[in-house]
Enzyme design. Sequence first.
Site, short mmCIF file in Angstrom:
data_model
loop_
_atom_site.label_atom_id
_atom_site.label_comp_id
_atom_site.label_asym_id
_atom_site.label_seq_id
_atom_site.Cartn_x
_atom_site.Cartn_y
_atom_site.Cartn_z
N HIS A 83 0.84 -1.21 0.00
CA HIS A 83 0.00 0.00 0.00
C HIS A 83 0.87 1.25 0.00
O HIS A 83 0.59 2.21 -0.71
CB HIS A 83 -0.92 0.01 1.22
N LYS A 123 -10.26 -7.57 8.03
CA LYS A 123 -10.98 -7.81 9.28
C LYS A 123 -10.79 -6.61 10.19
O LYS A 123 -9.75 -5.95 10.16
CB LYS A 123 -10.52 -9.10 9.95
#
Length: 187
Positions: free
Chosen positions: A38, A103
Amino acid sequence: MDNKRINPPLSEEEVTALRAGDKVLISGVVYTARDAAHQRLVHLLEQGQKLPIELSGQIIYYVGPAPAKPGQIIGSAGPTTSSRMDPFTPQLLKAGLKGMIGKGLRSAEVRQAIKDYKAVYMAALGGAAALMAKCITKVEVVAYQDLGTEAIHRLEVVNLPVIVVNDCLGNDLYEQGFLKYRLTPLH
């Protein structure tokens, strides 16, 4: 409730039809990326350079797949904590990303960016990494091989089960769950 089925790349119509709490089966291509990947993607965006993958309509699964055992194409593939990607997510959504799988909770900035750019955040089953891996039919590294298991992988999946947590209307399944099951004082 029946499962909804989606096949990335996602259209705006598909994304806007998803609601917090929907059970979804994904079939098609999803990409993996974790923190380091990222950071590199956002650095390229800030430099005005081309990304190694096309983000438009795509889904990123926050996972670093375990190495495959003999006879398998991939090892366990369970979700990692999504908040680790929060500093980078709004920029990737602005660049066209439409879905994320991980999550845990997302930051207020990410939830706002999900609304602004009409995207969706979905939770995968924590603790079921081996089961998730069985939904993956093909895997290849497409960028940042030097990151090892955290490289960007292109996964072909069939019926990957997820649950919508944050939809593009601002609904949050975790907040809804808290309110539904909040203890009330006994009188």
